[in-house]
Design a protein around this motif. Structure first.
Motif, PDB file in Angstrom:
ATOM      1  N   ASN A   1       0.837  -1.196   0.000  1.00  0.00           N
ATOM      2  CA  ASN A   1       0.000   0.000   0.000  1.00  0.00           C
ATOM      3  C   ASN A   1       0.876   1.252   0.000  1.00  0.00           C
ATOM      4  N   ASP A   2       0.309   2.333  -0.471  1.00  0.00           N
ATOM      5  CA  ASP A   2       0.975   3.628  -0.340  1.00  0.00           C
ATOM      6  C   ASP A   2       1.022   3.980   1.147  1.00  0.00           C
ATOM      7  N   THR A   3       2.147   4.504   1.601  1.00  0.00           N
ATOM      8  CA  THR A   3       2.282   4.839   3.021  1.00  0.00           C
ATOM      9  C   THR A   3       1.423   6.044   3.408  1.00  0.00           C
ATOM     10  N   ARG A   4       0.941   6.774   2.405  1.00  0.00           N
ATOM     11  CA  ARG A   4       0.060   7.923   2.654  1.00  0.00           C
ATOM     12  C   ARG A   4      -1.387   7.464   2.492  1.00  0.00           C
ATOM     13  N   PRO A   5      -2.145   7.348   3.568  1.00  0.00           N
ATOM     14  CA  PRO A   5      -3.503   6.798   3.497  1.00  0.00           C
ATOM     15  C   PRO A   5      -4.394   7.482   2.471  1.00  0.00           C
TER      16      PRO A   5
ATOM     17  N   LEU B   1      -5.266  -5.534 -13.758  1.00  0.00           N
ATOM     18  CA  LEU B   1      -4.815  -4.726 -12.622  1.00  0.00           C
ATOM     19  C   LEU B   1      -6.020  -4.519 -11.714  1.00  0.00           C
ATOM     20  N   ILE B   2      -5.935  -5.047 -10.495  1.00  0.00           N
ATOM     21  CA  ILE B   2      -7.081  -5.087  -9.587  1.00  0.00           C
ATOM     22  C   ILE B   2      -6.860  -4.103  -8.436  1.00  0.00           C
ATOM     23  N   VAL B   3      -7.844  -3.230  -8.208  1.00  0.00           N
ATOM     24  CA  VAL B   3      -7.780  -2.262  -7.118  1.00  0.00           C
ATOM     25  C   VAL B   3      -9.047  -2.410  -6.270  1.00  0.00           C
ATOM     26  N   THR B   4      -8.872  -2.663  -4.981  1.00  0.00           N
ATOM     27  CA  THR B   4     -10.013  -2.872  -4.096  1.00  0.00           C
ATOM     28  C   THR B   4     -10.526  -1.543  -3.537  1.00  0.00           C
ATOM     29  N   LYS B   5     -11.618  -1.628  -2.777  1.00  0.00           N
ATOM     30  CA  LYS B   5     -12.254  -0.433  -2.220  1.00  0.00           C
ATOM     31  C   LYS B   5     -11.294   0.368  -1.342  1.00  0.00           C
ATOM     32  N   ASP B   6     -10.391  -0.352  -0.637  1.00  0.00           N
ATOM     33  CA  ASP B   6      -9.436   0.345   0.234  1.00  0.00           C
ATOM     34  C   ASP B   6      -8.076   0.540  -0.419  1.00  0.00           C
ATOM     35  N   GLY B   7      -8.044   0.445  -1.749  1.00  0.00           N
ATOM     36  CA  GLY B   7      -6.843   0.809  -2.488  1.00  0.00           C
ATOM     37  C   GLY B   7      -5.768  -0.249  -2.582  1.00  0.00           C
ATOM     38  N   VAL B   8      -6.009  -1.455  -2.077  1.00  0.00           N
ATOM     39  CA  VAL B   8      -5.029  -2.533  -2.243  1.00  0.00           C
ATOM     40  C   VAL B   8      -4.962  -2.871  -3.733  1.00  0.00           C
ATOM     41  N   SER B   9      -3.744  -3.011  -4.253  1.00  0.00           N
ATOM     42  CA  SER B   9      -3.562  -3.113  -5.705  1.00  0.00           C
ATOM     43  C   SER B   9      -2.624  -4.249  -6.070  1.00  0.00           C
ATOM     44  N   GLY B  10      -2.936  -4.911  -7.158  1.00  0.00           N
ATOM     45  CA  GLY B  10      -2.096  -5.996  -7.643  1.00  0.00           C
ATOM     46  C   GLY B  10      -2.564  -6.464  -8.996  1.00  0.00           C
ATOM     47  N   VAL B  11      -1.935  -7.519  -9.487  1.00  0.00           N
ATOM     48  CA  VAL B  11      -2.285  -8.052 -10.801  1.00  0.00           C
ATOM     49  C   VAL B  11      -2.562  -9.546 -10.715  1.00  0.00           C
ATOM     50  N   ASN B  12      -3.443  -9.973 -11.585  1.00  0.00           N
ATOM     51  CA  ASN B  12      -3.631 -11.382 -11.905  1.00  0.00           C
ATOM     52  C   ASN B  12      -3.347 -11.460 -13.392  1.00  0.00           C
TER      53      ASN B  12
ATOM     54  N   THR C   1       4.084   5.696  -8.710  1.00  0.00           N
ATOM     55  CA  THR C   1       2.830   6.102  -8.075  1.00  0.00           C
ATOM     56  C   THR C   1       2.985   6.387  -6.588  1.00  0.00           C
ATOM     57  N   VAL C   2       4.010   5.831  -5.948  1.00  0.00           N
ATOM     58  CA  VAL C   2       4.196   6.132  -4.523  1.00  0.00           C
ATOM     59  C   VAL C   2       5.223   7.245  -4.290  1.00  0.00           C
ATOM     60  N   LYS C   3       5.989   7.573  -5.309  1.00  0.00           N
ATOM     61  CA  LYS C   3       7.001   8.626  -5.158  1.00  0.00           C
ATOM     62  C   LYS C   3       6.599   9.924  -5.848  1.00  0.00           C
TER      63      LYS C   3
END
Length: 654
Positions: free
Chosen positions: A143-147, A363-374, A396-398
């Motif tokens: 996750n991004d460290t910035r909520p 590219l899958i992004v959930t309601k709380d922003g968890v992100s990954g790929v299948n 995206t995090v920098k």
């Protein structure tokens, strides 16, 4: 690698300085637009090393014979092994020689590729089992460290913008070539890129070699985008349309598309992409009553027949839009929190309603922003996917293009919700697939371990291999539970060669068997000595596999040569030893990246385990997946924890 310092704002960037002076086919309006278009601006073209990459070697038959015998010896009793020696020697002395000569001749006639490439594609595309769980792996980033940046709309939009910049860099040959540096401080320098870039393509690899750097095959990278696997009877095909400019979005089982490039092929502004994404997020359409994505969860022949029916009943154009989309961006209504079990299940399989497993990348992004790929696996391997996900995560995090203060633009909105014509027959397909897929994924046993008693520094202190330690753990845990040793598969990339795919490294050896057998009977000094032997041998096997000197792909190719020429099937390939070794009860693959929250894949056989593992600076971890009717992943994790404690004690003290 070029460093371009920029000041980013919501609708673009302001250039401070760039020393980039090459000409590119892509025409953009000005320097500002140019720098927004591309994630990277490599001085050396992306495919510069491709022409001079070494070709994947065909091992000597005698060496493959010996390596095969070494691999099966710890799995067999003396009588079984004696019988296997006879079969293997007969093969090497007789039909194996002819097959080897034929394979070499075929390889010489096809210098544009590797001897395994076509056979490996064919292996994937002919298999009729469903893609999820059986083939498609998962990768989830931290996750991004910035909520505030984990807001679903914001994170998905930033990931989309950077993904498109990655794709455009690839299209324009500006993506930095993938190179393995033995000593990055000495070779990953301006001198390296200047010298190798100056050399003609036919000599560039040799220039890199002088720096002790090894360019990797990048032929798979175009398969990341604008591609999909199409189900056909008996053998699927891979469809690609590199000219399409639209993205596919899934939400609540519904499908949406919108153009992310303008008529000149330039990337829309960040807030324009945000505007399109917001329109989809704000669409209050109910969940699809008949979500077509679940059809991609089935046996491939079954899905091929159903897809043909869909095309015949007025859905051909809609399906083509899905197939040709740059990639699939999935917006899920689930939240993951800190539940790693839920995360593994969600990214490995989900319920199928909001998926299209045939796309190269989802590219899958959930309601709380968890992100990954299948990702679909036939077109390529982890090297390309990991490079893609690492690169987009880093930006995206920098330096994300969109911030919480950015407002969606109402310009260039082209969102279209896709409609499908479903007759009663098609609706029945969806209902049937939903029930069968539910039964399928509910048959899984999924667990994981995060063990802090072992870490990179502790392992390194005793001069043992972290990868070897993990594999010793798997062997010992399985032996603790079942009292035997089984066929074990460790994936090893051969991307140092043109069109290389993977080779199998066989981590269950005589030496690991001796260590596991003596784990609770031998002294600490004896076990440490055995561990050193295991590490030395393990490292040798990894190196051999990476250098194309394993035996699995070689023997497989010889078997396929016999089939191609309608020759009698050699006894070796129907022998107990060959079948037992290739029934990979422990199928393993490593993923050690600080940017990854997790990864995983299903078992490759009903009786087996799929084990994705990592060695981190502060811990080791593994995701373990099996089928409930045959194994319990929690029991395996418990046994593995006991073994890790034993190994920790072994590496502690004097």
């Amino acid at each position: 690698m070029l460093t371009i310092q920029t000041l980013k704002i919501c609708d673009g960037i302001v250039l401070k300085k760039s020393n980039f002076h090459r000409n590119f086919s892509k025409k953009v309006k000005n320097v500002k637009d140019f720098n927004y278009q591309y994630l990277q601006k490599s001085k050396v073209p992306t495919m510069h090393f491709q022409k001079s990459l070494p070709r994947l070697p065909i091992p000597e038959l005698s060496k493959s014979k010996d390596r095969f015998l070494n691999a099966v010896r710890p799995l067999m009793n003396s009588d079984e092994y004696a019988k296997t020696i006879q079969i293997v020697n007969s093969f090497a002395d007789k039909e194996g020689k002819t097959l080897q000569e034929t394979l070499i001749a075929k390889d010489k006639a096809n210098k544009h590729t590797s001897y395994i490439s076509d056979y490996w594609f064919d292996l994937y595309l002919r298999d009729r089992v469903a893609l999820p769980i059986n083939y498609n792996p998962l990768l989830v980033v931290q996750n991004d460290t910035r909520p505030e940046y984990n807001n679903q709309l914001l994170r998905a939009s930033n990931l989309l913008v950077t993904s498109l910049r990655f794709m455009l860099s690839l299209r324009a040959q500006l993506l930095i070539p993938e190179v393995y540096h033995l000593n990055p401080k000495k070779s990953n320098t301006p001198s390296f890129w200047n010298v190798t870039g100056f050399l003609p393509e036919s000599l560039s690899w040799y220039g890199a070699y002088l720096f002790k750097a090894f360019p990797l095959d990048m032929s798979q990278f175009p398969g990341l985008f604008n591609a999909s696997r199409i189900p056909k009877i008996n053998k699927d095909v891979i469809f690609r349309d590199p000219k399409s400019n639209h993205i596919l979005i899934q939400k609540n089982g519904n499908f949406y598309v919108f153009d992310v490039l303008d008529s000149d092929g330039n990337l829309l502004a960040p807030t324009e992409i945000l505007g399109n994404m917001a329109k989809i997020m704000n669409d209050n359409s109910p969940k699809a009553e008949f979500p077509l994505g679940v059809l991609t969860c089935q046996n491939r022949n079954e899905w091929a027949k159903q897809r043909a029916h869909l095309e015949e009943t007025g859905n051909a154009e809609a399906l083509k839009l899905i197939d040709s989309a740059i990639f699939n961006l999935v917006l899920d209504d689930e939240t993951m929190g800190d539940d790693k079990h839920k995360l593994l299940k969600h990214y490995l399989h989900g319920d199928g309603a909001n998926r299209w497993f045939d796309k190269s990348i989802s590219l899958i992004v959930t309601k709380d922003g968890v992100s990954g790929v299948n990702f679909e696996h036939s077109w390529g391997d982890g090297v390309a996917v990991l490079r893609y996900i690492e690169d987009i995560y880093a930006e995206t995090v920098k330096k994300p293009f969109l911030t919480p203060e950015c407002k969606p633009s109402d310009k260039n909105i082209s969102v279209k919700k896709m409609e499908f014509k479903l007759d009663d027959k098609a609706k029945h397909f969806v209902q049937k697939a939903t029930k069968e897929y539910s039964d399928f994924y509910n048959s899984l046993s999924i667990d994981y371990i995060l063990y802090e008693g072992l870490n990179k520094d502790r392992i390194k202190k005793f001069k043992v291999s972290g990868d070897c330690i993990m594999q010793l753990g798997f062997q010992a845990a399985y032996h603790l539970l079942y009292g035997k040793y089984v066929g074990t598969y460790e994936s090893c990339s051969t991307s140092a060669f043109k069109h290389g795919r993977t080779e199998t490294m066989r981590p269950c050896t005589d030496k690991t068997k001796a260590f596991c057998d003596g784990l609770h009977t031998k002294s600490k000094a004896e076990l440490r000595a055995l561990m050193q032997e295991c590490t030395t041998y393990h490292s040798m096997l990894v190196k051999e596999a990476a250098m194309g000197q394993g035996f699995d792909r070689h023997l497989f190719a010889l078997m396929k040569i016999a089939e191609d020429h309608n020759l009698p099937r050699p006894e070796l390939f129907d022998s107990y030893a060959y079948k037992y070794l290739n029934k990979s009860i422990l199928s393993t693959s490593t993923l050690s990246s600080p940017n990854m929250m997790g990864g995983g894949f299903g078992p490759v056989t009903k009786e087996g385990f799929g084990i994705a593992y990592s060695v981190f600076p502060d811990k080791v971890g593994a995701a373990v997946i099996s089928y409930k009717d045959h194994n319990n992943s929690t029991h395996f994790v418990e046994a593995l924890n006991k073994i890790f404690v034993d190994i920790t004690n072994l590496l502690s003290g004097e």
